[in-house]
Write a protein that holds these residues in place. Structure first.
Motif, PDB file in Angstrom:
ATOM      1  N   SER A 182       0.847  -1.203   0.000  1.00 39.48           N
ATOM      2  CA  SER A 182       0.000   0.000   0.000  1.00 39.48           C
ATOM      3  C   SER A 182       0.881   1.251   0.000  1.00 39.48           C
ATOM      4  O   SER A 182       2.065   1.211   0.370  1.00 39.48           O
ATOM      5  CB  SER A 182      -0.919   0.008   1.223  1.00 39.48           C
ATOM      6  N   ALA A 183       0.266   2.368  -0.408  1.00 39.31           N
ATOM      7  CA  ALA A 183       1.008   3.628  -0.426  1.00 39.31           C
ATOM      8  C   ALA A 183       1.451   4.013   0.989  1.00 39.31           C
ATOM      9  O   ALA A 183       2.534   4.578   1.197  1.00 39.31           O
ATOM     10  CB  ALA A 183       0.142   4.729  -1.031  1.00 39.31           C
ATOM     11  N   LEU A 184       0.623   3.702   1.966  1.00 45.32           N
ATOM     12  CA  LEU A 184       0.984   4.061   3.353  1.00 45.32           C
ATOM     13  C   LEU A 184       2.170   3.219   3.840  1.00 45.32           C
ATOM     14  O   LEU A 184       3.038   3.717   4.559  1.00 45.32           O
ATOM     15  CB  LEU A 184      -0.235   3.888   4.271  1.00 45.32           C
ATOM     16  N   ALA A 185       2.213   1.954   3.419  1.00 41.93           N
ATOM     17  CA  ALA A 185       3.357   1.106   3.785  1.00 41.93           C
ATOM     18  C   ALA A 185       4.631   1.642   3.132  1.00 41.93           C
ATOM     19  O   ALA A 185       5.699   1.684   3.769  1.00 41.93           O
ATOM     20  CB  ALA A 185       3.099  -0.339   3.369  1.00 41.93           C
ATOM     21  N   SER A 186       4.542   2.078   1.875  1.00 42.83           N
ATOM     22  CA  SER A 186       5.731   2.637   1.205  1.00 42.83           C
ATOM     23  C   SER A 186       6.168   3.932   1.880  1.00 42.83           C
ATOM     24  O   SER A 186       7.355   4.190   2.040  1.00 42.83           O
ATOM     25  CB  SER A 186       5.447   2.951  -0.262  1.00 42.83           C
ATOM     26  N   TRP A 187       5.185   4.742   2.267  1.00 46.41           N
ATOM     27  CA  TRP A 187       5.491   5.987   2.993  1.00 46.41           C
ATOM     28  C   TRP A 187       6.233   5.657   4.299  1.00 46.41           C
ATOM     29  O   TRP A 187       7.233   6.286   4.637  1.00 46.41           O
ATOM     30  CB  TRP A 187       4.174   6.731   3.286  1.00 46.41           C
ATOM     31  N   HIS A 188       5.762   4.647   5.020  1.00 49.65           N
ATOM     32  CA  HIS A 188       6.415   4.273   6.282  1.00 49.65           C
ATOM     33  C   HIS A 188       7.853   3.808   6.035  1.00 49.65           C
ATOM     34  O   HIS A 188       8.762   4.142   6.798  1.00 49.65           O
ATOM     35  CB  HIS A 188       5.611   3.179   7.004  1.00 49.65           C
ATOM     36  N   ARG A 189       8.060   3.086   4.961  1.00 48.56           N
ATOM     37  CA  ARG A 189       9.410   2.617   4.638  1.00 48.56           C
ATOM     38  C   ARG A 189      10.324   3.795   4.292  1.00 48.56           C
ATOM     39  O   ARG A 189      11.451   3.879   4.770  1.00 48.56           O
ATOM     40  CB  ARG A 189       9.366   1.635   3.463  1.00 48.56           C
ATOM     41  N   ARG A 190       9.802   4.722   3.480  1.00 47.38           N
ATOM     42  CA  ARG A 190      10.575   5.927   3.100  1.00 47.38           C
ATOM     43  C   ARG A 190      10.957   6.733   4.330  1.00 47.38           C
ATOM     44  O   ARG A 190      12.083   7.150   4.508  1.00 47.38           O
ATOM     45  CB  ARG A 190       9.680   6.825   2.221  1.00 47.38           C
ATOM     46  N   LEU A 191       9.967   6.908   5.133  1.00 43.87           N
ATOM     47  CA  LEU A 191      10.117   7.689   6.360  1.00 43.87           C
ATOM     48  C   LEU A 191      11.199   7.108   7.275  1.00 43.87           C
ATOM     49  O   LEU A 191      11.994   7.845   7.883  1.00 43.87           O
ATOM     50  CB  LEU A 191       8.754   7.588   7.039  1.00 43.87           C
ATOM     51  N   SER A 192      11.196   5.788   7.345  1.00 45.71           N
ATOM     52  CA  SER A 192      12.090   5.107   8.282  1.00 45.71           C
ATOM     53  C   SER A 192      13.555   5.230   7.872  1.00 45.71           C
ATOM     54  O   SER A 192      14.448   4.741   8.569  1.00 45.71           O
ATOM     55  CB  SER A 192      11.708   3.628   8.383  1.00 45.71           C
ATOM     56  N   GLU A 193      13.811   5.852   6.711  1.00 50.67           N
ATOM     57  CA  GLU A 193      15.199   6.051   6.273  1.00 50.67           C
ATOM     58  C   GLU A 193      15.698   7.469   6.555  1.00 50.67           C
ATOM     59  O   GLU A 193      16.863   7.777   6.375  1.00 50.67           O
ATOM     60  CB  GLU A 193      15.310   5.757   4.774  1.00 50.67           C
ATOM     61  N   ARG A 194      14.809   8.355   6.987  1.00 54.82           N
ATOM     62  CA  ARG A 194      15.238   9.732   7.262  1.00 54.82           C
ATOM     63  C   ARG A 194      16.009   9.770   8.563  1.00 54.82           C
ATOM     64  O   ARG A 194      15.552   9.207   9.569  1.00 54.82           O
ATOM     65  CB  ARG A 194      14.024  10.668   7.391  1.00 54.82           C
ATOM     66  N   PRO A 195      17.173  10.444   8.609  1.00 55.51           N
ATOM     67  CA  PRO A 195      17.962  10.452   9.838  1.00 55.51           C
ATOM     68  C   PRO A 195      17.175  10.897  11.081  1.00 55.51           C
ATOM     69  O   PRO A 195      17.317  10.313  12.158  1.00 55.51           O
ATOM     70  CB  PRO A 195      19.095  11.428   9.517  1.00 55.51           C
ATOM     71  N   SER A 196      16.309  11.892  10.932  1.00 54.97           N
ATOM     72  CA  SER A 196      15.534  12.386  12.095  1.00 54.97           C
ATOM     73  C   SER A 196      14.646  11.276  12.647  1.00 54.97           C
ATOM     74  O   SER A 196      14.428  11.181  13.864  1.00 54.97           O
ATOM     75  CB  SER A 196      14.652  13.578  11.682  1.00 54.97           C
ATOM     76  N   VAL A 197      14.150  10.451  11.744  1.00 55.05           N
ATOM     77  CA  VAL A 197      13.217   9.395  12.129  1.00 55.05           C
ATOM     78  C   VAL A 197      13.992   8.152  12.599  1.00 55.05           C
ATOM     79  O   VAL A 197      13.601   7.495  13.568  1.00 55.05           O
ATOM     80  CB  VAL A 197      12.279   9.062  10.948  1.00 55.05           C
ATOM     81  N   VAL A 198      15.100   7.857  11.937  1.00 51.98           N
ATOM     82  CA  VAL A 198      15.926   6.700  12.336  1.00 51.98           C
ATOM     83  C   VAL A 198      16.288   6.823  13.815  1.00 51.98           C
ATOM     84  O   VAL A 198      16.110   5.893  14.607  1.00 51.98           O
ATOM     85  CB  VAL A 198      17.209   6.619  11.474  1.00 51.98           C
ATOM     86  N   ALA A 199      16.774   8.003  14.210  1.00 50.07           N
ATOM     87  CA  ALA A 199      17.187   8.227  15.605  1.00 50.07           C
ATOM     88  C   ALA A 199      15.997   8.082  16.547  1.00 50.07           C
ATOM     89  O   ALA A 199      16.086   7.443  17.602  1.00 50.07           O
ATOM     90  CB  ALA A 199      17.807   9.619  15.737  1.00 50.07           C
ATOM     91  N   THR A 200      14.883   8.641  16.142  1.00 46.67           N
ATOM     92  CA  THR A 200      13.694   8.662  17.015  1.00 46.67           C
ATOM     93  C   THR A 200      13.106   7.255  17.161  1.00 46.67           C
ATOM     94  O   THR A 200      12.734   6.840  18.269  1.00 46.67           O
ATOM     95  CB  THR A 200      12.656   9.645  16.419  1.00 46.67           C
ATOM     96  N   PHE A 201      13.053   6.507  16.078  1.00 43.70           N
ATOM     97  CA  PHE A 201      12.518   5.141  16.144  1.00 43.70           C
ATOM     98  C   PHE A 201      13.494   4.208  16.889  1.00 43.70           C
ATOM     99  O   PHE A 201      13.054   3.263  17.551  1.00 43.70           O
ATOM    100  CB  PHE A 201      12.231   4.595  14.740  1.00 43.70           C
ATOM    101  N   ALA A 202      14.784   4.477  16.789  1.00 38.25           N
ATOM    102  CA  ALA A 202      15.749   3.639  17.528  1.00 38.25           C
ATOM    103  C   ALA A 202      15.538   3.829  19.038  1.00 38.25           C
ATOM    104  O   ALA A 202      15.598   2.862  19.813  1.00 38.25           O
ATOM    105  CB  ALA A 202      17.183   4.012  17.138  1.00 38.25           C
TER     106      ALA A 202
END
Ligand SMILES: N[C@@H](CCC(=O)N[C@@H](CS)C(=O)NCC(=O)O)C(=O)O
Length: 262
Positions: A182-202
């Motif tokens: 789904s488009a939302l799943a692709s958005w989540h994958r894209r998002l999870s590669e942004r440095p701001s998000v990588v740090a926050t999700f870690a």
């Protein structure tokens, strides 16, 4: 710059993503009084609700994640997280509002069972099923707003992405993420590669890994209380968890929002 936070808090994650997108340096502190009945200390002085996040910037002590986001945008306008046109700005704020109230409440309710053991057996099963059903409704709503765009605001990562990221990621953690492909799943994958998000999700993942231990503090006699406030309380009631609320009152391990009753 100090941010009182909890790494699992979706509201705190939204603020950290915004600060990191803007390249602002900040210190993080998990208030030791979070969930405790003791209300002294600088954290409680900064936010009578005793909720994270709270941003301390010199003399400014700001609570409410949406107000904090507005402050960040005013104080560090570049790069902007809000789009320019009034309609697009309103759209971003609506996405945030729905995430902060409706979506967050579902995620919170699921965690009351997963981490805080507030229900077992049939009640736990039906609350989990209800959370899954409502998650699908909210993800369909988000997906509709996203359409085929890269980000919620179009070409540029922004306000609504920062707000929706922790919500959808929490569903993914629960095994209730958007449908594969789904488009939302692709958005989540894209998002999870942004440095701001990588740090926050870690930070989220590290905290989630020890959550079972922390939850013992909120068991009867553990001394901490979970806050059952507004949308969260409503979620519990409308989803069939009235008995959890009455049990929490009997065990004295839930609280409502400020001001506290006598
Ligand atoms: N509307 C507030 C909600 C903040 C909130 O509920 N934070 C939770 C953590 S996710 C909290 O600190 N709860 C206090 C408690 O559980 O004692 C905001 O957007 O900042």
């Amino acid at each position: 710059m100090l941010l009182y936070e909890h790494p699992l808090s979706s509201y705190a994650q939204k603020v950290k993503i915004a600060l990191r997108e803007k390249g602002v340096a900040f210190d993080l502190e998990l208030p030791t009084s979070l969930g405790a009945s003791a209300d002294g200390g600088p954290f409680a002085a900064a936010n009578p609700r005793r909720e994270v996040p709270v941003l301390i910037d010199g003399e400014d002590r700001i609570f409410e994640s949406t107000v904090i986001l507005e402050y960040i945008e005013d104080r560090w306008p570049t790069p902007p997280l809000l789009p320019k046109s009034p309609g697009a700005r309103a759209a971003a704020r609506i996405t945030e509002e729905v995430c902060d109230t409706h979506y967050e409440a579902v995620n919170w309710g699921f965690a009351e069972i997963l981490w805080f053991n507030r229900a077992t057996g049939e009640l736990a099963d039906s609350l989990r099923a209800e959370a899954l059903r409502q998650t699908k409704v909210l993800q369909a709503w988000l997906q509709d707003r996203l359409g085929e765009a890269t980000w919620f605001g179009g070409e540029t990562f922004g306000w609504a992405d920062a707000a929706a990221a922790p919500m959808v990621n929490r569903s993914v953690y629960y095994g209730m993420g958007p449908a594969e492909g789904s488009a939302l799943a692709s958005w989540h994958r894209r998002l999870s590669e942004r440095p701001s998000v990588v740090a926050t999700f870690a930070e989220f993942d590290a905290a989630a890994a020890v959550m079972k231990d922390v939850a013992a503090l909120y068991a009867p006699g553990g001394g901490r209380k979970r806050e059952y406030r507004d949308h969260r309380l409503e979620w519990m009631l409308k989803s069939g968890g009235l008995d959890i609320v009455t049990q929490g009152l009997r065990d004295d391990n839930i609280r409502f929002s400020w001001p506290d009753p006598a």
